[in-house]
Design a protein around this motif. Sequence first.
Motif, PDB file in Angstrom:
ATOM      1  N   GLY A 191       0.901  -1.290   0.064  1.00  0.00           N
ATOM      2  CA  GLY A 191       0.012  -0.130   0.129  1.00  0.00           C
ATOM      3  C   GLY A 191       0.749   1.107   0.041  1.00  0.00           C
ATOM      4  O   GLY A 191       0.224   2.361   0.322  1.00  0.00           O
ATOM      5  N   ARG A 192       2.082   1.134  -0.349  1.00  0.00           N
ATOM      6  CA  ARG A 192       3.084   2.367   0.025  1.00  0.00           C
ATOM      7  C   ARG A 192       3.619   2.759  -1.463  1.00  0.00           C
ATOM      8  O   ARG A 192       4.384   3.667  -1.568  1.00  0.00           O
ATOM      9  CB  ARG A 192       3.853   2.013   0.999  1.00  0.00           C
ATOM     10  CG  ARG A 192       3.436   2.003   2.704  1.00  0.00           C
ATOM     11  CD  ARG A 192       4.548   1.808   3.437  1.00  0.00           C
ATOM     12  NE  ARG A 192       5.562   2.681   3.325  1.00  0.00           N
ATOM     13  CZ  ARG A 192       7.048   2.701   3.838  1.00  0.00           C
ATOM     14  NH1 ARG A 192       7.223   1.577   4.474  1.00  0.00           N
ATOM     15  NH2 ARG A 192       7.572   3.782   3.980  1.00  0.00           N
ATOM     16  N   ILE A 193       3.561   1.980  -2.516  1.00  0.00           N
ATOM     17  CA  ILE A 193       4.282   2.099  -3.721  1.00  0.00           C
ATOM     18  C   ILE A 193       3.650   2.859  -4.926  1.00  0.00           C
ATOM     19  O   ILE A 193       2.470   2.248  -5.083  1.00  0.00           O
ATOM     20  CB  ILE A 193       5.033   0.795  -4.302  1.00  0.00           C
ATOM     21  CG1 ILE A 193       5.669   0.127  -2.813  1.00  0.00           C
ATOM     22  CG2 ILE A 193       5.767   0.821  -5.347  1.00  0.00           C
ATOM     23  CD1 ILE A 193       6.927   1.133  -2.452  1.00  0.00           C
ATOM     24  N   ASP A 194       4.262   3.827  -5.354  1.00  0.00           N
ATOM     25  CA  ASP A 194       3.820   4.390  -6.714  1.00  0.00           C
ATOM     26  C   ASP A 194       4.913   4.394  -7.903  1.00  0.00           C
ATOM     27  O   ASP A 194       6.199   4.324  -7.582  1.00  0.00           O
ATOM     28  CB  ASP A 194       3.792   6.068  -6.526  1.00  0.00           C
ATOM     29  CG  ASP A 194       3.165   6.397  -5.304  1.00  0.00           C
ATOM     30  OD1 ASP A 194       1.828   5.863  -5.139  1.00  0.00           O
ATOM     31  OD2 ASP A 194       3.292   7.348  -4.718  1.00  0.00           O
ATOM     32  N   LEU A 195       4.398   3.726  -9.028  1.00  0.00           N
ATOM     33  CA  LEU A 195       5.205   3.472  -9.922  1.00  0.00           C
ATOM     34  C   LEU A 195       5.070   4.871 -11.125  1.00  0.00           C
ATOM     35  O   LEU A 195       3.915   4.696 -11.957  1.00  0.00           O
ATOM     36  CB  LEU A 195       4.879   2.147 -10.729  1.00  0.00           C
ATOM     37  CG  LEU A 195       5.380   1.913 -12.062  1.00  0.00           C
ATOM     38  CD1 LEU A 195       7.180   2.351 -12.311  1.00  0.00           C
ATOM     39  CD2 LEU A 195       5.256   0.443 -12.658  1.00  0.00           C
ATOM     40  N   GLY A 196       6.190   5.721 -10.986  1.00  0.00           N
ATOM     41  CA  GLY A 196       5.906   6.995 -11.995  1.00  0.00           C
ATOM     42  C   GLY A 196       6.702   6.408 -13.046  1.00  0.00           C
ATOM     43  O   GLY A 196       7.965   6.066 -12.832  1.00  0.00           O
ATOM     44  N   ILE A 197       6.180   6.769 -14.372  1.00  0.00           N
ATOM     45  CA  ILE A 197       7.216   6.345 -15.644  1.00  0.00           C
ATOM     46  C   ILE A 197       7.381   7.528 -16.364  1.00  0.00           C
ATOM     47  O   ILE A 197       6.486   8.638 -16.461  1.00  0.00           O
ATOM     48  CB  ILE A 197       6.533   5.252 -16.356  1.00  0.00           C
ATOM     49  CG1 ILE A 197       5.014   5.455 -16.616  1.00  0.00           C
ATOM     50  CG2 ILE A 197       6.567   3.883 -15.602  1.00  0.00           C
ATOM     51  CD1 ILE A 197       4.457   4.606 -17.811  1.00  0.00           C
ATOM     52  N   GLY A 198       8.353   7.675 -17.087  1.00  0.00           N
ATOM     53  CA  GLY A 198       8.568   8.875 -18.037  1.00  0.00           C
ATOM     54  C   GLY A 198       9.390   8.519 -19.349  1.00  0.00           C
ATOM     55  O   GLY A 198       9.520   7.277 -19.358  1.00  0.00           O
TER      56      GLY A 198
END
Length: 328
Positions: free
Chosen positions: A103-110
Amino acid sequence: MTTSLKLGVLDLVPRLMDHTFEEALQQAVRLAQHAESWGYQRYWAAEHHDLEHLACASPEILLSHIGARTNTIRLGSGAVLLPHYSPLKVAENFRMLASLYPGRIDLGIGRAPGGSAHTSMALSGNFLGHVADMPNRVQALTELLADAYRYEDVPVRAKPVPQVAPMLWMLGTNSKSAAFAAEFGACYVFGQFMSEADGTSVLRSYREGFQPSVHVREPHAMVAVSVICAETDGEASELANQAASHRQEHNEPPSSAVHQPLEQGSNDKGSFAQGQLIVGTPSYVIEALRDMEQTYGCDEFLITTPVRDYEARLESFRLLMNQAAEYI
């Protein structure tokens, strides 16, 4: 009653002054721990390659280290540069993190190169060809995160499979990135601090074009902003001037995050230009962010602070959150 601003930290993981890379990474941990204790919702680490003054080439490794030293703050990548990597490996890495820190992980992609042309070629070969293939890579990644991916019509799953999936974000500085995020049903981060685009129209295009997905049902947008906050306008301006002088002396590109500060002494919080650094006292900065929140219609902010001293950086984040808390 005024609702509270939702603030997160975007850490470029700078190597300041004469500090070593090891010390820069230790300062990243320290910032995340303080951010958690002060009430920031997210800590995100950026990815860069072969840059003298930036220390993080692998956000997923740094986030794993920080996750073991924090308890509640969400941890994310700002961003994993997808053109360089296999979508399967990215999905595996962040599902692993989501399994370790539920419940703590964000996957940001660019889709930026994150370094020089030769560094990009050494990392992944034909970078421009990989950028052209970005729609296919994003589609593959979203399918992997939904357990719907097939290779030559054979199901392939990214494991481990966490009970709480990583939250998928796309980062960008223009309408093209916003269109990607909307098409694939991802959350979106507009990089205001490094963009000359009209953020209002970029975020409007994202909301209007958003297609619900298994990952995100409603559009959700953050704006990444450069902020220097101090007890007085004079202190804040001096910190900004020191950072600008260092950038000029070392010929650092704009992506290393120093931008021309606002004119001090003005009460017009809506007068800042696109990509401009917000400089001032805590009350000034919070009012500027509230104005930006209304103008852009965003849900959250990611804050980056381009100063030349780690203690001043911590103090800027502390002052900002203390002031934000007074508005609740």
